[in-house]
Each structure stands twice: as C-alpha cells, then as structure tokens.
Design a protein around this motif. Structure first.
Motif, mmCIF file in Angstrom:
data_model
loop_
_atom_site.group_PDB
_atom_site.id
_atom_site.type_symbol
_atom_site.label_atom_id
_atom_site.label_comp_id
_atom_site.label_asym_id
_atom_site.label_seq_id
_atom_site.Cartn_x
_atom_site.Cartn_y
_atom_site.Cartn_z
ATOM 1 N N ASP A 88 -35.697 25.989 -2.991
ATOM 2 C CA ASP A 88 -35.088 24.963 -2.128
ATOM 3 C C ASP A 88 -34.223 25.572 -1.021
ATOM 4 O OD1 ASP A 88 -33.095 25.883 -3.816
ATOM 5 O OD2 ASP A 88 -32.175 23.914 -4.117
ATOM 6 N N ALA A 89 -34.084 26.899 -1.001
ATOM 7 C CA ALA A 89 -33.296 27.529 0.071
ATOM 8 C C ALA A 89 -34.175 27.645 1.315
ATOM 9 C CB ALA A 89 -32.814 28.914 -0.365
ATOM 10 N N GLY A 90 -33.764 26.964 2.387
ATOM 11 C CA GLY A 90 -34.519 27.030 3.633
ATOM 12 C C GLY A 90 -33.782 27.818 4.704
ATOM 13 N N ALA A 91 -32.472 28.031 4.484
ATOM 14 C CA ALA A 91 -31.664 28.780 5.453
ATOM 15 C C ALA A 91 -30.487 29.425 4.726
ATOM 16 C CB ALA A 91 -31.158 27.847 6.551
ATOM 17 N N VAL A 92 -30.040 30.559 5.258
ATOM 18 C CA VAL A 92 -28.922 31.307 4.647
ATOM 19 C C VAL A 92 -27.967 31.739 5.753
ATOM 20 C CG1 VAL A 92 -28.304 33.425 3.387
ATOM 21 C CG2 VAL A 92 -30.327 32.134 2.696
ATOM 22 N N VAL A 93 -26.669 31.595 5.486
ATOM 23 C CA VAL A 93 -25.651 32.050 6.442
ATOM 24 C C VAL A 93 -24.654 32.945 5.722
ATOM 25 C CG1 VAL A 93 -24.286 29.910 6.160
ATOM 26 C CG2 VAL A 93 -23.934 31.309 8.179
ATOM 27 N N HIS A 94 -24.296 34.048 6.371
ATOM 28 C CA HIS A 94 -23.308 34.990 5.818
ATOM 29 C C HIS A 94 -22.255 35.234 6.893
ATOM 30 C CE1 HIS A 94 -21.382 38.581 4.423
ATOM 31 N NE2 HIS A 94 -21.969 39.356 5.335
ATOM 32 N N ARG A 149 -24.537 26.915 -7.479
ATOM 33 C CA ARG A 149 -23.641 26.658 -6.342
ATOM 34 C C ARG A 149 -24.445 26.843 -5.051
ATOM 35 N NH1 ARG A 149 -21.036 25.713 -10.223
ATOM 36 N NH2 ARG A 149 -18.859 26.225 -10.698
ATOM 37 N N THR A 150 -23.946 26.242 -3.974
ATOM 38 C CA THR A 150 -24.606 26.466 -2.693
ATOM 39 C C THR A 150 -23.926 27.577 -1.899
ATOM 40 O OG1 THR A 150 -23.281 24.693 -1.758
ATOM 41 C CG2 THR A 150 -25.511 24.116 -2.502
ATOM 42 N N ALA A 151 -22.755 28.024 -2.358
ATOM 43 C CA ALA A 151 -22.058 29.108 -1.648
ATOM 44 C C ALA A 151 -21.259 29.935 -2.637
ATOM 45 C CB ALA A 151 -21.115 28.525 -0.591
ATOM 46 N N CYS A 152 -20.972 31.176 -2.256
ATOM 47 C CA CYS A 152 -20.050 31.984 -3.055
ATOM 48 C C CYS A 152 -19.288 32.905 -2.113
ATOM 49 C CB CYS A 152 -20.776 32.791 -4.135
ATOM 50 S SG CYS A 152 -21.794 34.131 -3.525
ATOM 51 N N LEU A 153 -18.164 33.425 -2.649
ATOM 52 C CA LEU A 153 -17.390 34.430 -1.921
ATOM 53 C C LEU A 153 -17.884 35.802 -2.361
ATOM 54 C CD1 LEU A 153 -13.856 32.802 -2.338
ATOM 55 C CD2 LEU A 153 -15.241 32.868 -0.250
ATOM 56 N N LEU A 154 -17.749 36.782 -1.476
ATOM 57 C CA LEU A 154 -18.159 38.154 -1.757
ATOM 58 C C LEU A 154 -16.896 38.999 -1.743
ATOM 59 C CD1 LEU A 154 -21.052 38.214 0.896
ATOM 60 C CD2 LEU A 154 -21.270 37.646 -1.543
ATOM 61 N N GLY A 155 -16.545 39.574 -2.894
ATOM 62 C CA GLY A 155 -15.288 40.312 -3.036
ATOM 63 C C GLY A 155 -15.072 41.333 -1.935
ATOM 64 N N ASN A 156 -13.879 41.308 -1.331
ATOM 65 C CA ASN A 156 -13.498 42.242 -0.262
ATOM 66 C C ASN A 156 -14.522 42.293 0.869
ATOM 67 O OD1 ASN A 156 -12.692 43.599 -3.136
ATOM 68 N ND2 ASN A 156 -11.019 43.670 -1.665
ATOM 69 N N HIS A 157 -15.143 41.135 1.127
ATOM 70 C CA HIS A 157 -16.213 41.138 2.129
ATOM 71 C C HIS A 157 -16.285 39.813 2.905
ATOM 72 C CE1 HIS A 157 -20.723 42.274 2.946
ATOM 73 N NE2 HIS A 157 -20.208 41.581 3.926
ATOM 74 N N ASN A 165 -31.675 23.614 5.223
ATOM 75 C CA ASN A 165 -31.943 23.874 6.645
ATOM 76 C C ASN A 165 -30.722 24.518 7.313
ATOM 77 O OD1 ASN A 165 -30.101 21.730 7.443
ATOM 78 N ND2 ASN A 165 -31.677 20.305 6.748
ATOM 79 N N LEU A 166 -30.921 24.957 8.563
ATOM 80 C CA LEU A 166 -29.876 25.694 9.281
ATOM 81 C C LEU A 166 -28.610 24.860 9.486
ATOM 82 C CD1 LEU A 166 -32.137 27.498 11.874
ATOM 83 C CD2 LEU A 166 -30.531 28.647 10.325
ATOM 84 N N LYS A 167 -28.805 23.583 9.848
ATOM 85 C CA LYS A 167 -27.646 22.733 10.131
ATOM 86 C C LYS A 167 -26.735 22.654 8.904
ATOM 87 C CE LYS A 167 -26.416 18.334 12.122
ATOM 88 N NZ LYS A 167 -26.379 17.009 11.542
ATOM 89 N N ARG A 168 -27.360 22.427 7.745
ATOM 90 C CA ARG A 168 -26.556 22.300 6.530
ATOM 91 C C ARG A 168 -25.962 23.634 6.098
ATOM 92 N NH1 ARG A 168 -29.788 18.155 2.701
ATOM 93 N NH2 ARG A 168 -28.192 18.792 1.220
ATOM 94 N N ALA A 169 -26.665 24.725 6.358
ATOM 95 C CA ALA A 169 -26.123 26.047 6.012
ATOM 96 C C ALA A 169 -24.859 26.326 6.832
ATOM 97 C CB ALA A 169 -27.176 27.130 6.255
#
Ligand code: ZN
Length: 216
Positions: A88-94, A149-157, A165-169
């Motif tokens: 179900d992942a169509g877009a990813v943002v970091h 979850r739809t998001a997570c934090l990345l330690g020290n990053h 989709n991109l809009k929701r990401a």
C-alpha cells in the motif's frame, strides 16, 4: 517515456518543491520517491528545490539499478525497502526537519501527548536506533518500524513516512514536524500528560466511525 511516467515525474518535482517551501528540507537533506510499476522514481542525489526537474529524477529498481547519469538519493535503500514490504506504500518522504531531528536526537519515540499522534496509526511514533545513512541496517530498521505506523523517527537523523500517494506522504512529513514541535514546546513546562490506553481505544473507535461515514 510514457505519459504516466511523465505525469508522476511532474508530481514528484511539485511535491519535492513543496517540501522545500515548507522548510522541511533545508540544504537538501531530504528525499522523496514515488512507486512506478515495479520500480520507483526518486529525487537524485544532491537535488535542490531549484535544480530538481522532470529529466533528472532517477528511475531506480528496488535493488538499486538505476537509469541515466544522475545517482539516486543516497537513501534509496530506505525507500526501496518500504516499497518491497508494503504493497500500500505509493510514496515515501524522508526529511531532517528541525523538530523531528530535535526529538530523534534523544533517540526517543514521540509519545501520545496529543490525540493527533494517532494519525500515524498508533499511540506513539517510534524512533529507530541510529545507524549510518544509506546502509542496509537503516533501511531494515526504518521499514520494519512502519509495519503498524505510517511514519517513524530515525535516531540522530530525522524522519521517514509512507503513504498511498505523494500528497499524503508530504502531509505526513508536515504533520510529524508540527507534532514534534508541539511536543518540544510542551516539554518546556514539564512532562506532558499522555493519553491513556482507554483514550486511544476510543480515539481509534471514533476514527473508524469517521472512515465509515466518509466511505458511505
Ligand atoms: Zn537523511
């Protein structure tokens, strides 16, 4: 290039520029991708809001084979790992947005201090332990953390989020930055109260009711 690829590249440019305009991507530390067939389109390594274009977006397989002269973002493994695990992942943002980094630098989860933490799928937003950027370990830890979850934090990053989709990401990245900012503010006057298990049960019940209402 087919019409659907051109259209997705266009959307990727627009959303990358939006992340930039929102101030979530200072000095181009973030990256954005969208699933395309069994591959992905991803912002190139070293992209900026000014330089990103339809032509320099990189088409990259989920094991890192890319086309063209530009290298894909150095974090392509995190993006690919998420697409491989979640249909179900169509877009990813970091991003390395300020308040996400502030919380992640303590390597702590964002706790359930506000009911909108629940929009990421649970009573907190987890933080994965620090590991080197671009490495397989970071890709595995980050993608595993997105199972519920739809998001997570990345330690020290920073942070990473997936969406259909991109809009929701991009909305997820903005929402998480707001929630982390509000948590940092709340901490300045002591330890904020957390929602209880019962509070969360009722929150998700209400959220389900709303979804039913929306879907008819
Ligand atoms: Zn990064």
């Amino acid at each position: 290039m087919t019409e659907d690829e051109v259209s997705l590249r266009k959307q990727l440019v627009e959303h990358y520029q939006k992340v930039d305009a929102l101030g979530l991507n200072e000095m181009s530390s973030g990256n954005l991708s969208v699933r395309f067939r069994d591959e992905m389109l991803i912002s190139p390594n070293g992209a900026t809001g000014d330089s990103i274009s339809l032509e320099n977006i990189v088409r990259c397989s989920l094991n890192g084979e890319y086309q063209g002269k530009r290298l894909p973002s150095s974090e392509w493994r995190m993006h690919a790992s998420i697409y491989l695990k979640y249909a179900d992942a169509g877009a990813v943002v970091h991003t390395h947005s300020d308040y996400c980094v502030a919380v992640a630098s303590h390597e702590i989860s964002l706790p359930g201090f506000h009911y909108l933490v629940g929009v990421f799928g649970g009573g907190d937003v987890p933080c994965v332990p620090y590991s080197t950027f671009g490495r397989e370990k970071l890709a595995k830890d980050a993608s595993d953390a997105l199972a519920e979850r739809t998001a997570c934090l990345l330690g020290n990053h920073g942070m990473i989020a997936k969406a259909p989709n991109l809009k929701r990401a991009v909305n997820q990245a903005q929402r998480l930055e707001i929630m982390c900012r509000q948590y940092v503010l709340a901490k300045q006057i002591g330890e904020p109260k957390k929602l209880t298990k019962t509070d969360w049960e009722d929150f998700f019940k209400k959220a389900d009711e709303m979804a039913y209402a929306r879907n008819g």
